[in-house]
Write an enzyme that holds these catalytic residues in place. Structure first.
Site: not given
Length: 326
Positions: A154-156, A158-159
């Site tokens: 997911g995007c969050y 990954t960050a």
């Protein structure tokens, strides 16, 4: 040349990864597909996204006959579909011998017990799930190369994980606190009142109950407090993370920990300087910046990515290139 079919290509992420695959010399787009019930079937991608007027692709309905054609003509399939749709499609294409790069959350947890709670369905393909690798590209390249079932993060997560994983051996048992803001493209292309131009405003959501919290905790190996926020901008994520380091940890140890990214060209790390979203939007990069207070033992690290790129499509492309050794 590897042929890649893209299912769910009408959404932001599907369209983005189509453009990336089209531009890659080692890859070709076998075709773009949407649900047989989609209002977008039969339309050109450029009708939906004039930005992609150079992409000569039609959105084809995904029938059983078309699925067989994909298997015959493709080396891999990218799924940019709803979680419950990916659950079935990923298993089917995997069982037909294709490599599967799933951008949904349907195969991110190894534990089947997590799915009813966080995704609202029972996982019906534990055999395929057992083969899935979490596609955090900078950390799991060896496993991505070996398996045909890749669950793109997911995007969050990954960050957050890109910022936190180098610090794992330095952390105390205190929960890292992650406050992250995402642009509205993270909510998808469908129209909703709360993401409309006149209504969108900076606000937290999913407090103490967002499905990315257990995804981050599982991959980090430590519980976290995660609070996502909706920002009034189109794309990008900025995660600001506060952690407590073990007594006696030095600044030099932190610097050494982040040297793990010295050979990772898409990750930039800066000390006492912090990233901004504008510097990573429309790029596959992750920018990290950190500062450490040795007196208190607290470290703050900020992580900036494009949610549609490093947080989805470009990391999917990374996984494809790792898997096929391109």
């Amino acid at each position: 040349m590897k042929n890649i079919a893209i299912i769910g290509a009408s959404g932001y992420t599907g369209a983005q990864i189509t453009s990336l695959i089209h531009a890659d010399a080692g890859l070709s787009v076998q075709g773009l597909y949407v649900s047989e019930n989609s209002l977008d079937k039969g339309r050109e991608l450029s009708e939906l996204y004039p930005l992609y007027s150079h992409l000569p692709y039609v959105l084809n309905p995904l029938s059983d006959d078309v699925k067989a054609k994909i298997v015959a003509e493709s080396d891999a399939v990218v799924l940019a579909t709803e979680h419950s749709v990916s659950l079935e499609l990923a298993a089917w294409f995997y069982q037909q011998g294709l490599a599967v790069f799933d951008l949904s959350g349907a195969y991110r947890f190894a534990d089947v017990a997590q799915y009813p709670k966080w995704y609202g369905f029972e996982h019906t393909h534990p055999d395929v799930l057992a083969e899935a690798v979490y596609g955090l590209a900078e950390w799991n390249a060896a496993e991505i190369a070996k398996t045909r079932m890749i669950a793109v993060p997911g995007c969050y997560p990954t960050a957050s994980l890109t910022a936190l994983k180098p610090l794992k051996s330095l952390l105390t048992s205190a929960y890292p606190v992650i406050n992250a803001v995402s642009g509205v493209t993270g909510a998808g292309r469908k129209a909703h009142l709360h993401t409309s131009f006149c209504e969108v405003s900076l606000t937290p959501y999913g407090v103490l109950g967002h499905r990315h919290q257990p995804e981050i905790a599982t991959q980090l190996g430590q519980e976290v407090i995660f609070t996502p926020h909706l920002g009034n901008f189109k794309r990008g994520i900025l995660a600001t993370i506060t952690v407590q380091l073990q007594p006696g940890t030095t600044e030099e140890q932190v610097k050494q920990a982040y040297e793990v990214y010295d050979n990772s060209p898409l990750v930039t790390v800066k000390h006492n300087a912090f990233p901004k979203v504008d510097d990573v939007v429309h790029t596959p990069n992750c920018h990290l910046g950190w500062k450490y207070d040795a007196n208190s033992g607290y470290l703050v690290v900020a992580s900036a990515i494009d949610n549609l790129m490093k947080g989805a499509a470009s990391q999917g492309l990374q996984c494809i290139k790792i898997h096929f050794n391109l």
